[in-house]
Write an enzyme that holds these catalytic residues in place. Structure first.
Site, PDB file in Angstrom:
ATOM      1  N   SER A 147       0.931  -1.347   0.040  1.00 13.39           N
ATOM      2  CA  SER A 147      -0.099  -0.021  -0.098  1.00 13.39           C
ATOM      3  C   SER A 147       0.855   1.290   0.047  1.00 13.39           C
ATOM      4  O   SER A 147       1.780   1.279   0.612  1.00 13.39           O
ATOM      5  CB  SER A 147      -0.874   0.132   1.366  1.00 13.39           C
ATOM      6  OG  SER A 147      -1.888  -0.843   1.205  1.00 13.39           O
ATOM      7  N   ILE A 148       0.308   2.411  -0.882  1.00 16.67           N
ATOM      8  CA  ILE A 148       1.168   3.757  -0.664  1.00 16.67           C
ATOM      9  C   ILE A 148       0.898   4.058   0.817  1.00 16.67           C
ATOM     10  O   ILE A 148       1.899   4.741   1.313  1.00 16.67           O
ATOM     11  CB  ILE A 148       0.468   4.476  -1.712  1.00 16.67           C
ATOM     12  CG1 ILE A 148       0.655   3.999  -2.942  1.00 16.67           C
ATOM     13  CG2 ILE A 148       0.960   6.005  -1.222  1.00 16.67           C
ATOM     14  CD1 ILE A 148      -0.068   5.095  -4.184  1.00 16.67           C
ATOM     15  N   ASP A 207     -15.150   2.329   8.122  1.00 17.86           N
ATOM     16  CA  ASP A 207     -15.206   2.188   6.774  1.00 17.86           C
ATOM     17  C   ASP A 207     -15.726   3.742   6.288  1.00 17.86           C
ATOM     18  O   ASP A 207     -16.695   4.146   6.837  1.00 17.86           O
ATOM     19  CB  ASP A 207     -16.666   1.275   6.424  1.00 17.86           C
ATOM     20  CG  ASP A 207     -16.822   1.155   5.020  1.00 17.86           C
ATOM     21  OD1 ASP A 207     -16.613   1.918   4.255  1.00 17.86           O
ATOM     22  OD2 ASP A 207     -17.054  -0.108   4.576  1.00 17.86           O
ATOM     23  N   TYR A 229      -9.364   3.681 -16.820  1.00 22.28           N
ATOM     24  CA  TYR A 229      -9.112   4.036 -15.473  1.00 22.28           C
ATOM     25  C   TYR A 229     -10.481   4.741 -15.324  1.00 22.28           C
ATOM     26  O   TYR A 229     -10.969   4.966 -14.381  1.00 22.28           O
ATOM     27  CB  TYR A 229      -8.268   5.208 -15.374  1.00 22.28           C
ATOM     28  CG  TYR A 229      -7.751   5.839 -14.078  1.00 22.28           C
ATOM     29  CD1 TYR A 229      -7.362   4.585 -12.989  1.00 22.28           C
ATOM     30  CD2 TYR A 229      -8.198   6.904 -13.431  1.00 22.28           C
ATOM     31  CE1 TYR A 229      -7.202   5.093 -11.668  1.00 22.28           C
ATOM     32  CE2 TYR A 229      -7.889   7.214 -12.234  1.00 22.28           C
ATOM     33  CZ  TYR A 229      -7.194   6.544 -11.405  1.00 22.28           C
ATOM     34  OH  TYR A 229      -7.165   6.735  -9.781  1.00 22.28           O
ATOM     35  N   LYS A 246     -11.269  11.206  -9.227  1.00 17.35           N
ATOM     36  CA  LYS A 246     -10.002  11.922  -8.881  1.00 17.35           C
ATOM     37  C   LYS A 246     -10.052  13.230  -9.288  1.00 17.35           C
ATOM     38  O   LYS A 246      -9.419  14.121  -8.405  1.00 17.35           O
ATOM     39  CB  LYS A 246      -8.901  11.281  -9.453  1.00 17.35           C
ATOM     40  CG  LYS A 246      -8.427   9.843  -8.902  1.00 17.35           C
ATOM     41  CD  LYS A 246      -8.258   9.802  -7.571  1.00 17.35           C
ATOM     42  CE  LYS A 246      -7.618   8.515  -7.237  1.00 17.35           C
ATOM     43  NZ  LYS A 246      -7.419   8.234  -5.689  1.00 17.35           N
ATOM     44  N   ILE A 280       1.716   2.217  -9.311  1.00 15.07           N
ATOM     45  CA  ILE A 280       2.735   1.510  -8.315  1.00 15.07           C
ATOM     46  C   ILE A 280       1.763   0.239  -8.121  1.00 15.07           C
ATOM     47  O   ILE A 280       0.498   0.204  -8.079  1.00 15.07           O
ATOM     48  CB  ILE A 280       2.594   2.052  -6.993  1.00 15.07           C
ATOM     49  CG1 ILE A 280       3.478   3.368  -7.351  1.00 15.07           C
ATOM     50  CG2 ILE A 280       3.542   1.083  -6.105  1.00 15.07           C
ATOM     51  CD1 ILE A 280       3.595   4.347  -5.898  1.00 15.07           C
TER      52      ILE A 280
END
Ligand code: NAP
Length: 270
Positions: A29-30, A74, A167, A174, A203
């Site tokens: 994970s980032i 959540d 995407y 985003k 990534i």
């Protein structure tokens, strides 16, 4: 004396800061790269996990970085968000940093042609989990963060400003998230809180694996980006630590690209 040294000893540039990390799922994970960099620079960390499936793993990873503070959250529910911050407030009397490293769209939305696959429900879910949740965290943490020269940080991607194959609706979400950064920065600046985003290059993480054709994307970036490589979670982590520290005290409402320069290239050289 520099704020980063005491008695001749050099301290990490996040010494004395308390950070909540939202979006840790695995060592890929980032959020894990960010957590490691922030810890290295002296921040105290707390973590949330989306559900019980992730509880054990997040607790173990938190312990590796010296933290016992982990809470379920959540981001789809306001009650759960409020409960998490109220538990955090029992442990900490203030909060300096929130890292929002969360996104979601149903799998059928991030494969194939945008107009063929996008639908009302997919659009709603992608925007709610990937963009609205950032504002929801800011609302719930406002009292804890006010007046501390703190920082909120979220993670975005080039699909916000360019059409990227597969995407799809996540790109729209985003774009909304990046607008959220600017509106939130404008609201929270007078209270001493900065709001920024990092636009990371691709990534390989659990979420990224859900985007159809992701491996091709990695190869393309490696061949095209000025640095001729993909970025790592450490690259992103270091930039995140900087942006959330007092070293970046003059930066807010900003989208910082950590993408090996890929977004700056108009045409690939042979
Ligand atoms: P990751 O490791 O899979 O992390 C995504 C996290 O979002 C997971 O912890 C996931 O939890 C969490 N999440 C999803 N829905 C949630 C919900 N309703 N409530 C709480 N948490 C929820 O993937 P990542 O690549 O590091 O993604 C982190 C952020 O970086 C995302 O915003 C992503 O869009 C962004 N980003 C990624 C890349 C990339 O190429 N990897 C590039 C640019 C930007 P579960 O695992 O339980 O679902």
């Amino acid at each position: 004396m520099s704020p980063f040294s005491r008695g001749g000893l050099s301290l990490g540039f996040l010494a004395g800061k308390r950070a909540l990390i939202v979006g840790l799922a695995s060592a890929r994970s980032i959020a894990w790269g960010i957590s490691q960099a922030m810890r290295r620079e002296g921040a105290e960390l707390a973590f949330t996990y989306q559900n019980d499936k992730l509880k054990g793993r997040v607790e173990e990873m938190a312990a590796e970085l010296g933290s016992k503070l982990t809470f379920p959250m959540d981001v789809a529910g306001d009650v759960e968000i409020d409960q998490a911050f109220s538990r955090l407030a029992d442990a900490w009397d203030g909060l300096d940093i929130i890292v929002h490293s969360v996104a979601f769209a149903p799998r059928d939305q991030i494969a194939g042609n945008y107009l063929e696959v996008v639908n009302r429900e997919g659009f709603r879910i992608a925007h709610e989990i990937s963009s609205y949740s950032f504002a929801a965290l800011a609302k719930a943490s406002r009292r804890l963060m006010r007046g501390r020269n703190g920082a909120l940080l979220t993670m975005t991607y080039l699909g916000a400003v360019r059409a990227v194959p597969h995407y799809n609706v996540m790109g729209l979400a985003k774009a909304s998230l990046e607008a959220n950064v600017r509106f939130m920065a404008n609201d929270l600046g007078p209270e001493g809180t900065r709001v920024n985003a990092i636009s990371a290059g691709p990534i390989k993480t659990l979420s990224a694996a859900g985007v159809s054709g992701f491996r091709k994307m990695l190869t393309h970036v490696e061949e095209t980006a000025p640095l001729r490589r993909n970025v790592t979670i450490d690259d992103v982590g270091n930039a995140a630590a900087f942006l959330c520290s007092d070293l970046a005290a003059g930066i807010t409402g900003e989208i910082l690209y950590v993408d090996a320069g890929y977004s700056t290239v108009g045409m690939k050289l042979d």
